[in-house]
Write a protein that holds these residues in place. Structure first.
Motif, short mmCIF file in Angstrom:
data_model
loop_
_atom_site.label_atom_id
_atom_site.label_comp_id
_atom_site.label_asym_id
_atom_site.label_seq_id
_atom_site.Cartn_x
_atom_site.Cartn_y
_atom_site.Cartn_z
N VAL A 98 65.76 46.74 34.95
CA VAL A 98 65.66 45.86 33.78
C VAL A 98 65.47 44.41 34.22
O VAL A 98 64.63 43.69 33.67
N LEU A 99 66.24 43.99 35.22
CA LEU A 99 66.13 42.62 35.72
C LEU A 99 64.74 42.35 36.29
O LEU A 99 64.13 41.31 36.01
N THR A 100 64.24 43.29 37.09
CA THR A 100 62.92 43.12 37.70
C THR A 100 61.82 42.99 36.66
O THR A 100 61.06 42.01 36.65
N LEU A 101 61.74 43.97 35.78
CA LEU A 101 60.66 43.97 34.79
C LEU A 101 60.85 42.83 33.78
O LEU A 101 59.87 42.25 33.30
N GLY A 102 62.11 42.52 33.47
CA GLY A 102 62.37 41.42 32.55
C GLY A 102 61.91 40.09 33.13
O GLY A 102 61.33 39.26 32.43
N LEU A 103 62.18 39.87 34.42
CA LEU A 103 61.76 38.62 35.07
C LEU A 103 60.23 38.52 35.14
O LEU A 103 59.66 37.45 34.92
N VAL A 104 59.59 39.65 35.45
CA VAL A 104 58.12 39.65 35.52
C VAL A 104 57.53 39.36 34.14
O VAL A 104 56.61 38.55 33.99
N LEU A 105 58.07 40.01 33.12
CA LEU A 105 57.59 39.77 31.75
C LEU A 105 57.86 38.33 31.34
O LEU A 105 57.03 37.70 30.67
N ALA A 106 59.01 37.79 31.74
CA ALA A 106 59.35 36.41 31.40
C ALA A 106 58.34 35.44 32.01
O ALA A 106 57.93 34.46 31.37
N ALA A 107 57.94 35.72 33.25
CA ALA A 107 56.99 34.84 33.93
C ALA A 107 55.64 34.82 33.20
O ALA A 107 55.06 33.75 32.95
N PHE A 108 55.16 35.98 32.85
CA PHE A 108 53.86 36.05 32.16
C PHE A 108 53.96 35.52 30.73
O PHE A 108 53.07 34.82 30.25
N SER A 109 55.04 35.89 30.03
CA SER A 109 55.18 35.46 28.64
C SER A 109 55.40 33.95 28.55
O SER A 109 54.97 33.31 27.58
N GLU A 110 56.07 33.36 29.55
CA GLU A 110 56.24 31.91 29.54
C GLU A 110 54.90 31.21 29.54
O GLU A 110 54.68 30.25 28.78
N GLU A 111 53.98 31.68 30.38
CA GLU A 111 52.66 31.07 30.43
C GLU A 111 51.91 31.26 29.12
O GLU A 111 51.18 30.37 28.67
N ILE A 112 52.09 32.41 28.51
CA ILE A 112 51.41 32.69 27.24
C ILE A 112 51.99 31.80 26.13
O ILE A 112 51.25 31.19 25.35
N PHE A 113 53.33 31.73 26.06
CA PHE A 113 53.96 30.87 25.06
C PHE A 113 53.58 29.40 25.28
O PHE A 113 53.33 28.66 24.34
N TRP A 114 53.56 29.00 26.56
CA TRP A 114 53.23 27.61 26.87
C TRP A 114 51.79 27.29 26.47
O TRP A 114 51.51 26.20 25.96
N ALA A 115 50.89 28.23 26.68
CA ALA A 115 49.51 28.03 26.25
C ALA A 115 49.44 27.84 24.74
O ALA A 115 48.66 27.02 24.23
N GLY A 116 50.25 28.60 24.02
CA GLY A 116 50.29 28.45 22.56
C GLY A 116 50.82 27.10 22.14
O GLY A 116 50.28 26.45 21.23
N ILE A 117 51.90 26.65 22.81
CA ILE A 117 52.50 25.36 22.47
C ILE A 117 51.51 24.22 22.72
O ILE A 117 51.37 23.32 21.90
#
Length: 223
Positions: A98-117
């Protein structure tokens, strides 16, 4: 042809292994749900923190994102589960996944959210601030609402892509779907359990893929 079909899908074997595979399927669903909850929440939090433009904090966030996006999820999982114990840090295999996949998803989703902002027009920020809202209020009440709507399609696709990596949990002996299927395949010396496992994966991810396509077309029309 019939013999080949029976070899890859033997009804008798399928019935015998179904309870084990269903148990693994439930574990896979749990892993997926926790990964999505943890990963998207952390990714959104990091993107919001980045909006405050604190140099030191932004450097840390960018470094975190770039490193996690560069490394294969399997390498991260192995490091967390096998390397950290060398430093007296032990994490259960289930939670390591959970920690591994969560961190990977967090990294990609951060960039996606940041692009939206950053895609929200500057006038929206200025309008919010001019009405007396603070920076934080403008971010959460005006900007974030628009940003999240804009990034739903790519965010959905990336979430599905990373969530499918729950199969990596079999590497650290978590009894998820692929682990159970591999064990039963070895027991019966027949690929039927793997075929049934593939059907389980299709039952979950095929509807999600169709849903993501619908969401993408819906929000594309709005834009």
């Amino acid at each position: 042809m019939g013999e080949i079909g029976k070899f890859f899908f033997d009804g008798t074997i399928a019935a015998a292994v179904l309870p084990f595979l269903f148990q693994g399927f439930l574990v896979t669903l749990q892993l997926s749900a926790l990964t999505i909850l943890f990963g998207l929440s952390l990714g959104l939090a990091l993107a919001c923190a980045r909006a405050y433009d604190i140099t030191a904090l932004n450097l840390l966030i960018v470094a975190f994102v770039d490193i996690l996006r560069s490394l294969p999820a399997l390498v991260i999982l192995i490091c967390i589960y096998f390397v950290l114990p060398e430093y007296e840090i032990r994490i259960d295999a289930y939670w390591a996944t959970v920690l591994t996949l969560g961190l990977v998803l967090a990294a990609f989703s951060e960039e996606i959210f940041w692009a939206g902002i950053t895609s929200v027009p500057k006038g929206q920020w200025e309008g919010g601030l001019s009405t007396g809202l603070t920076f934080t209020q403008t971010l959460f009440y005006i900007v974030l609402y628009q940003a999240v709507q804009m990034v739903i399609p790519p965010l959905t696709n990336k979430t599905i892509s990373i969530t499918k990596n729950t199969a990596l949990a079999s590497v650290v002996s978590v009894s998820e779907l692929l682990n159970q299927a591999s064990s039963q395949q070895a027991l019966y010396a027949n690929p039927t359990p793997l075929t049934v496992a593939a059907l389980f994966y299709l039952a979950v991810f095929a509807p999600l893929v169709v849903l993501s396509r619908h969401i993408e077309s819906r929000y594309a029309v709005k834009r």
